[in-house]
Motif scaffolding. Structure first.
Motif, PDB file in Angstrom:
ATOM      1  N   HIS A  11       0.816  -1.214   0.000  1.00 35.51           N
ATOM      2  CA  HIS A  11       0.000   0.000   0.000  1.00 35.51           C
ATOM      3  C   HIS A  11       0.852   1.266   0.000  1.00 35.51           C
ATOM      4  O   HIS A  11       1.743   1.452   0.823  1.00 35.51           O
ATOM      5  CB  HIS A  11      -0.894  -0.031   1.242  1.00 35.51           C
ATOM      6  CG  HIS A  11      -1.672   1.221   1.490  1.00 35.51           C
ATOM      7  ND1 HIS A  11      -2.661   1.656   0.644  1.00 35.51           N
ATOM      8  CD2 HIS A  11      -1.600   2.125   2.497  1.00 35.51           C
ATOM      9  CE1 HIS A  11      -3.166   2.775   1.127  1.00 35.51           C
ATOM     10  NE2 HIS A  11      -2.540   3.085   2.237  1.00 35.51           N
ATOM     11  N   CYS A  12       0.587   2.134  -0.966  1.00 35.60           N
ATOM     12  CA  CYS A  12       1.195   3.466  -1.054  1.00 35.60           C
ATOM     13  C   CYS A  12       2.709   3.448  -1.253  1.00 35.60           C
ATOM     14  O   CYS A  12       3.382   4.439  -0.951  1.00 35.60           O
ATOM     15  CB  CYS A  12       0.834   4.323   0.158  1.00 35.60           C
ATOM     16  SG  CYS A  12      -0.873   4.906   0.106  1.00 35.60           S
ATOM     17  N   ALA A  13       3.253   2.344  -1.763  1.00 35.60           N
ATOM     18  CA  ALA A  13       4.660   2.373  -2.171  1.00 35.60           C
ATOM     19  C   ALA A  13       4.821   3.376  -3.311  1.00 35.60           C
ATOM     20  O   ALA A  13       3.936   3.530  -4.158  1.00 35.60           O
ATOM     21  CB  ALA A  13       5.107   0.991  -2.618  1.00 35.60           C
ATOM     22  N   PHE A  14       5.952   4.080  -3.322  1.00 35.34           N
ATOM     23  CA  PHE A  14       6.218   5.128  -4.309  1.00 35.34           C
ATOM     24  C   PHE A  14       7.518   4.783  -5.025  1.00 35.34           C
ATOM     25  O   PHE A  14       8.607   5.039  -4.513  1.00 35.34           O
ATOM     26  CB  PHE A  14       6.315   6.483  -3.610  1.00 35.34           C
ATOM     27  CG  PHE A  14       6.591   7.654  -4.519  1.00 35.34           C
ATOM     28  CD1 PHE A  14       6.164   7.675  -5.836  1.00 35.34           C
ATOM     29  CD2 PHE A  14       7.258   8.774  -4.033  1.00 35.34           C
ATOM     30  CE1 PHE A  14       6.417   8.755  -6.668  1.00 35.34           C
ATOM     31  CE2 PHE A  14       7.512   9.868  -4.840  1.00 35.34           C
ATOM     32  CZ  PHE A  14       7.094   9.862  -6.170  1.00 35.34           C
ATOM     33  N   ILE A  15       7.397   4.169  -6.188  1.00 30.02           N
ATOM     34  CA  ILE A  15       8.564   3.774  -6.977  1.00 30.02           C
ATOM     35  C   ILE A  15       8.718   4.794  -8.094  1.00 30.02           C
ATOM     36  O   ILE A  15       8.007   4.762  -9.098  1.00 30.02           O
ATOM     37  CB  ILE A  15       8.394   2.346  -7.512  1.00 30.02           C
ATOM     38  CG1 ILE A  15       8.200   1.374  -6.334  1.00 30.02           C
ATOM     39  CG2 ILE A  15       9.603   1.941  -8.348  1.00 30.02           C
ATOM     40  CD1 ILE A  15       7.936  -0.055  -6.744  1.00 30.02           C
ATOM     41  N   ARG A  16       9.638   5.722  -7.893  1.00 31.56           N
ATOM     42  CA  ARG A  16       9.726   6.887  -8.773  1.00 31.56           C
ATOM     43  C   ARG A  16      10.272   6.559 -10.152  1.00 31.56           C
ATOM     44  O   ARG A  16       9.943   7.215 -11.132  1.00 31.56           O
ATOM     45  CB  ARG A  16      10.601   7.953  -8.113  1.00 31.56           C
ATOM     46  CG  ARG A  16       9.937   8.619  -6.924  1.00 31.56           C
ATOM     47  CD  ARG A  16      10.909   9.429  -6.099  1.00 31.56           C
ATOM     48  NE  ARG A  16      11.690  10.373  -6.888  1.00 31.56           N
ATOM     49  CZ  ARG A  16      12.702  11.098  -6.386  1.00 31.56           C
ATOM     50  NH1 ARG A  16      13.037  10.960  -5.107  1.00 31.56           N
ATOM     51  NH2 ARG A  16      13.359  11.943  -7.139  1.00 31.56           N
ATOM     52  N   SER A  43       4.377   2.986   2.028  1.00 30.82           N
ATOM     53  CA  SER A  43       5.004   4.314   1.996  1.00 30.82           C
ATOM     54  C   SER A  43       6.510   4.276   1.764  1.00 30.82           C
ATOM     55  O   SER A  43       7.202   5.265   2.018  1.00 30.82           O
ATOM     56  CB  SER A  43       4.696   5.088   3.292  1.00 30.82           C
ATOM     57  OG  SER A  43       3.296   5.183   3.489  1.00 30.82           O
ATOM     58  N   THR A  44       7.024   3.176   1.271  1.00 36.58           N
ATOM     59  CA  THR A  44       8.438   3.099   0.910  1.00 36.58           C
ATOM     60  C   THR A  44       8.657   3.770  -0.444  1.00 36.58           C
ATOM     61  O   THR A  44       7.876   3.587  -1.372  1.00 36.58           O
ATOM     62  CB  THR A  44       8.905   1.636   0.858  1.00 36.58           C
ATOM     63  OG1 THR A  44       8.938   1.109   2.188  1.00 36.58           O
ATOM     64  CG2 THR A  44      10.291   1.508   0.242  1.00 36.58           C
ATOM     65  N   GLU A  45       9.752   4.543  -0.538  1.00 35.41           N
ATOM     66  CA  GLU A  45      10.087   5.253  -1.770  1.00 35.41           C
ATOM     67  C   GLU A  45      11.399   4.719  -2.335  1.00 35.41           C
ATOM     68  O   GLU A  45      12.393   4.594  -1.612  1.00 35.41           O
ATOM     69  CB  GLU A  45      10.207   6.756  -1.495  1.00 35.41           C
ATOM     70  CG  GLU A  45      10.566   7.587  -2.713  1.00 35.41           C
ATOM     71  CD  GLU A  45      10.655   9.075  -2.403  1.00 35.41           C
ATOM     72  OE1 GLU A  45      11.100   9.831  -3.292  1.00 35.41           O
ATOM     73  OE2 GLU A  45      10.283   9.485  -1.277  1.00 35.41           O
ATOM     74  N   LEU A  46      11.389   4.407  -3.634  1.00 39.16           N
ATOM     75  CA  LEU A  46      12.580   3.933  -4.331  1.00 39.16           C
ATOM     76  C   LEU A  46      12.888   4.849  -5.500  1.00 39.16           C
ATOM     77  O   LEU A  46      11.986   5.285  -6.211  1.00 39.16           O
ATOM     78  CB  LEU A  46      12.377   2.517  -4.876  1.00 39.16           C
ATOM     79  CG  LEU A  46      11.970   1.411  -3.915  1.00 39.16           C
ATOM     80  CD1 LEU A  46      11.825   0.095  -4.675  1.00 39.16           C
ATOM     81  CD2 LEU A  46      12.970   1.269  -2.784  1.00 39.16           C
ATOM     82  N   LYS A  47      14.175   5.110  -5.719  1.00 38.55           N
ATOM     83  CA  LYS A  47      14.581   5.945  -6.848  1.00 38.55           C
ATOM     84  C   LYS A  47      16.012   5.599  -7.242  1.00 38.55           C
ATOM     85  O   LYS A  47      16.923   5.639  -6.422  1.00 38.55           O
ATOM     86  CB  LYS A  47      14.465   7.427  -6.468  1.00 38.55           C
ATOM     87  CG  LYS A  47      15.041   8.404  -7.480  1.00 38.55           C
ATOM     88  CD  LYS A  47      16.359   8.948  -6.977  1.00 38.55           C
ATOM     89  CE  LYS A  47      16.970   9.930  -7.978  1.00 38.55           C
ATOM     90  NZ  LYS A  47      18.313  10.384  -7.518  1.00 38.55           N
ATOM     91  N   VAL A  74      14.946   4.656  -0.191  1.00 38.74           N
ATOM     92  CA  VAL A  74      16.142   4.070  -0.782  1.00 38.74           C
ATOM     93  C   VAL A  74      16.389   4.771  -2.106  1.00 38.74           C
ATOM     94  O   VAL A  74      15.635   4.609  -3.064  1.00 38.74           O
ATOM     95  CB  VAL A  74      15.982   2.548  -1.006  1.00 38.74           C
ATOM     96  CG1 VAL A  74      17.301   1.951  -1.488  1.00 38.74           C
ATOM     97  CG2 VAL A  74      15.519   1.853   0.280  1.00 38.74           C
ATOM     98  N   GLY A  75      17.444   5.580  -2.152  1.00 34.97           N
ATOM     99  CA  GLY A  75      17.754   6.337  -3.358  1.00 34.97           C
ATOM    100  C   GLY A  75      19.210   6.193  -3.750  1.00 34.97           C
ATOM    101  O   GLY A  75      20.091   6.193  -2.881  1.00 34.97           O
TER     102      GLY A  75
END
Length: 221
Positions: free
Chosen positions: A83-88, A102-106, A122-123
């Motif tokens: 839910h609401c993972a943000f894979i840019r 709500s984890t963000e990957l870039k 994690v960027g």
């Protein structure tokens, strides 16, 4: 011990051939977008769906309807996007991974069975086989003064020429909850980092990074 061949078993990622061309893993960061795009176009269409341009998701992966997945991105088999993972974008996620709420990957490569399961950032990073980041732990990928990142091994400082570089986590690395991995952090295989740590530089493999930045070999415990 900070070289690609020392940190990772390259048989546990679709990017093994790509990464093998680099002495140091951070040298691969600039080319992730191009690699993902080229590799994605070669994927078997009977196994992967291209849900939108340059976004390929394996048919066995589970993706929450609230997750965002931007180009250019490959999601591997049996992976769970919560839910609401943000894979840019500019992301390769391997087999059996967990990308949490709500984890963000870039601009990252996640080897097989990596877990970033609870509001992680994690960027500009590479996480090795079965690496795990505890809830709230993040990779800080830009220095406060915006200068190029160096890797401090304790014996020498290696210039990377990169202004954006988070962390390189070797296979089986465990990062405790609410830990900050500062720009240019490299952690060797099988090491553990205590919760609430602020890590900078190199942590050797088979070590424990304890409160106050004390590093002890596992075999001495």
């Amino acid at each position: 011990m900070i070289k690609t061949k020392n940190l990772f078993d390259l048989s546990h990622t679709q990017a093994g051939g790509y990464l093998s061309g680099y002495e140091y893993p951070w040298q691969a960061l600039k080319g992730i977008k191009d690699f993902v795009t080229a590799y994605g176009n070669e994927l078997n269409k009977s196994e992967y769906d291209e849900i939108k341009p340059c976004v390929w998701i394996h048919k066995s992966a589970t993706v929450a309807p609230t997750a965002y997945i931007g180009a250019h991105c490959i999601i591997g088999p049996e992976t769970e996007i919560r839910h609401c993972a943000f894979i840019r974008g500019y992301v390769l996620v391997g087999r059996g991974c967990v990308i949490g709420n709500s984890t963000e990957l870039k601009n990252v490569i996640l080897f097989d069975e990596v877990q970033v399961p609870h509001y992680n950032y994690v960027g500009d990073s590479i996480l090795g086989y079965k690496a795990h980041m505890g809830a709230g732990s993040i990779t800080s990928n830009v220095k406060s003064d915006r200068t190029s990142v160096t890797v401090n091994t304790g014996c020498e400082k290696i210039g990377t020429g990169l202004k954006k570089f988070g962390a390189m986590l070797g296979d089986y690395v465990e990062i405790g909850c609410n830990t900050v991995l500062n720009p240019g952090t490299v952690i060797g295989k099988n090491s553990n980092v205590y919760p609430l740590s602020c890590v900078r530089g190199f942590v050797a493999g088979n070590s424990i990074y304890k409160t106050g930045g004390i590093i002890v070999p596992k075999q001495n415990l």
